[in-house]
Every structure is written in C-alpha cells, then in structure tokens.
Motif scaffolding. Structure first.
Motif, PDB file in Angstrom:
ATOM      1  N   LEU A 137       4.486   4.999   7.867  1.00  0.00           N
ATOM      2  CA  LEU A 137       4.781   4.202   9.052  1.00  0.00           C
ATOM      3  C   LEU A 137       4.401   2.751   8.821  1.00  0.00           C
ATOM      4  O   LEU A 137       3.652   2.419   7.915  1.00  0.00           O
ATOM      5  CB  LEU A 137       4.012   4.726  10.264  1.00  0.00           C
ATOM      6  N   LEU A 139       2.689  -0.478  10.815  1.00  0.00           N
ATOM      7  CA  LEU A 139       1.810  -0.627  11.966  1.00  0.00           C
ATOM      8  C   LEU A 139       1.329  -2.059  12.108  1.00  0.00           C
ATOM      9  O   LEU A 139       1.183  -2.786  11.130  1.00  0.00           O
ATOM     10  CB  LEU A 139       0.586   0.285  11.817  1.00  0.00           C
ATOM     11  N   VAL A 162      -5.547   1.577  13.339  1.00  0.00           N
ATOM     12  CA  VAL A 162      -4.438   2.324  13.937  1.00  0.00           C
ATOM     13  C   VAL A 162      -3.862   3.313  12.925  1.00  0.00           C
ATOM     14  O   VAL A 162      -3.504   4.444  13.266  1.00  0.00           O
ATOM     15  CB  VAL A 162      -3.345   1.365  14.449  1.00  0.00           C
ATOM     16  N   ALA A 163      -3.772   2.897  11.672  1.00  0.00           N
ATOM     17  CA  ALA A 163      -3.273   3.799  10.633  1.00  0.00           C
ATOM     18  C   ALA A 163      -4.203   4.990  10.461  1.00  0.00           C
ATOM     19  O   ALA A 163      -3.753   6.129  10.272  1.00  0.00           O
ATOM     20  CB  ALA A 163      -3.136   3.041   9.308  1.00  0.00           C
ATOM     21  N   HIS A 166      -3.642   7.424  13.116  1.00  0.00           N
ATOM     22  CA  HIS A 166      -2.432   8.203  12.828  1.00  0.00           C
ATOM     23  C   HIS A 166      -2.739   9.326  11.833  1.00  0.00           C
ATOM     24  O   HIS A 166      -2.239  10.450  11.973  1.00  0.00           O
ATOM     25  CB  HIS A 166      -1.338   7.302  12.267  1.00  0.00           C
ATOM     26  N   GLU A 169      -4.253  12.039  13.721  1.00  0.00           N
ATOM     27  CA  GLU A 169      -3.222  12.783  14.452  1.00  0.00           C
ATOM     28  C   GLU A 169      -2.537  13.805  13.546  1.00  0.00           C
ATOM     29  O   GLU A 169      -2.232  14.928  13.976  1.00  0.00           O
ATOM     30  CB  GLU A 169      -2.196  11.811  15.035  1.00  0.00           C
TER      31      GLU A 169
END
Length: 265
Positions: A137, A139, A162-163, A166, A169
């Motif tokens: 992704l 970001l 943020v990575a 992820h 997640e």
C-alpha cells in the motif's frame, strides 16, 4: 552485535545491516575477523534480529532479505500464510529498517517517569507530513520532527506508524490460521503493544496542549483515556507468558539451593 536498550525495549532493528555487515567485515581488506557473536541486554525481544544474526556465521555472501523475510513467518509459525508474509514485509521496511543513525532507546511516555515540566514540552508543529510506498500500500503519515532543542526527550520515531498499524491489521485478519502458534501470539501481543505505546504518545501531547491552554475538560477526558490505555496494555501483556514477570521469578527460584534462598528470591 552489542545491544543495550537501558531496560526499556521496543520493536526495533536494522536488518539490512545485519544481513550484510558480518560479510562485509570478513571480506574487507586485512580482515582479522574470526567469528560472529552477540551480547544483548536480555534476548526476550526482537527475535527476528537475533534469528538473522544467528545465521550469519553460516553465510558466505550477503543474505537476500526479500526472500529471507518472505519465508520468515513460515519458519516462525510453522505454516505459510500470504497475509502474514505481507505483514512481515511491511515490518521489515518500517520497524526493522531504522536508518536515521540514532541509537534506539525507548522514550515512549508509557514507560517514562513523569519528571518533566509540561511547559518545556514543545507541541506546536510537532508532526511533519510524509509519504512512503510499502509493499502492499501507499500511505501518508505524520512523524515527529527533530526537536533537539526541546528539554523533553522526544520518543524515537523512525518509521511510518500507519504502515505498522496496517501490518497489525493483517496479523489480526490472517492470524486464525496460526493461532495455535505461541510464537505468533507473542508477535501479535508485541506488535499491538508497539502500536498502543505510540498512540499513548499522541494522547500525552494532547494532554499537554490542553494543560497549556487551561482546558480542564480536555485534560480530564484525555487523562482518563490515557489511564484506560495503561490498563489495556497491562491486560494485553498478561495474555502471553513471554511478557510476564512470574516465569522469570519461578525460573530464579528453580536455581535456589535451599528453601532460604528461595524465600530471598
């Protein structure tokens, strides 16, 4: 490899240097290198770093980290799961790719002593916008600016948070396939702890902003949130014996020669 994290560790490493450094040293001109060794402050952290370093005595050339990291979760969890391979690829590019030249010491508020005057802590303009591409992704994120003139010792942020979230997640999404693996559960707890610790830093800075502006409601609300986060972290770490004090105490008691020594422990 000589590590000293001042007793407060976090997920951190420079895998690229580990994969190439010993080979470069051995092949350098007039090299007197005879082996590879490790001296760490407690090995119960960042297992991927020590797993790789332990292999370096057996490699004749630099390790292809793209392949090594891709197969790492299969070796560690006993099963190939594509989603977890993607997660570890992100972790390699973020948490385990510290290239800012700074020695890591966990300065997160959650493990710090409350000994700083709030008004010396800089909060305006603390975050700078960045954009990075990772394997799965693209970001945008906010990372801490250099605040070397600040009397408050800023947390060390060298990666896109943020990575990393992820990646967490992906752990949660695909973890059921290896949920019986103790090593997976350890990594899941550790990664969640890392994410929550960085989130606690954000809450803390907002508390300081509210304090400076005499916003009692903001301070009260965020302090409650911070204390709840502390409780959440305690509950999280209690879910895996790798983060508990008890096993260490029992291990020490096992070394006692008599009942008196056991009581002293």
């Amino acid at each position: 490899m000589l590590h000293n994290f001042a007793a407060d560790f976090e997920m951190y490493g420079v895998l690229d240097a580990v994969a190439s450094g010993p080979i470069d040293a051995r092949l350098s001109e007039n090299s007197t290198m005879v082996g590879v060794g490790m001296s760490m402050e407690g090995i119960e952290q960042n297992p991927i770093v020590y797993d790789l370093m332990s292999e370096m005595s057996f490699h004749q050339r630099q390790v292809d980290l793209q392949v090594w990291v891709e197969t790492y979760p299969t070796r560690r969890y006993g099963k190939s799961v594509v989603g977890l391979q993607d997660a570890w690829r992100i972790l390699h590019q973020t948490l385990y790719n510290c290239t800012d030249g700074k020695n890591d010491k966990n300065r997160d508020v959650i493990v710090a002593f409350p000994d700083v005057e709030p008004f010396v802590i800089q909060t305006p303009g603390l975050y700078a916008r960045t954009s990075k591409n990772y394997s799965t992704l693209a970001l945008e994120n906010y990372v801490v600016k250099d605040a070397s003139n600040d009397a408050y010792e800023q947390p060390h942020i060298w990666y896109d948070t943020v990575a990393v979230i992820h990646a967490l997640e992906l752990f949660l999404e695909y973890g059921d396939e290896v949920s019986d693996s103790s090593t997976f559960r350890y990594d899941l707890v550790d990664l969640t702890r890392q994410a929550l610790a960085k989130y606690a830093n954000q809450i803390f800075l907002k508390i300081i902003q509210g304090y400076k502006s005499n916003n009692i409601n903001q301070v009260t609300t965020l302090c409650d949130r911070f204390l709840n986060l502390v409780n959440d972290l305690d509950m999280l770490l209690a879910s895996h014996e790798g983060f508990l004090l008890g096993p260490w105490l029992e291990s020490a008691k096992g070394l006692a020669r008599d009942h008196e020594q056991e009581i002293q422990v």
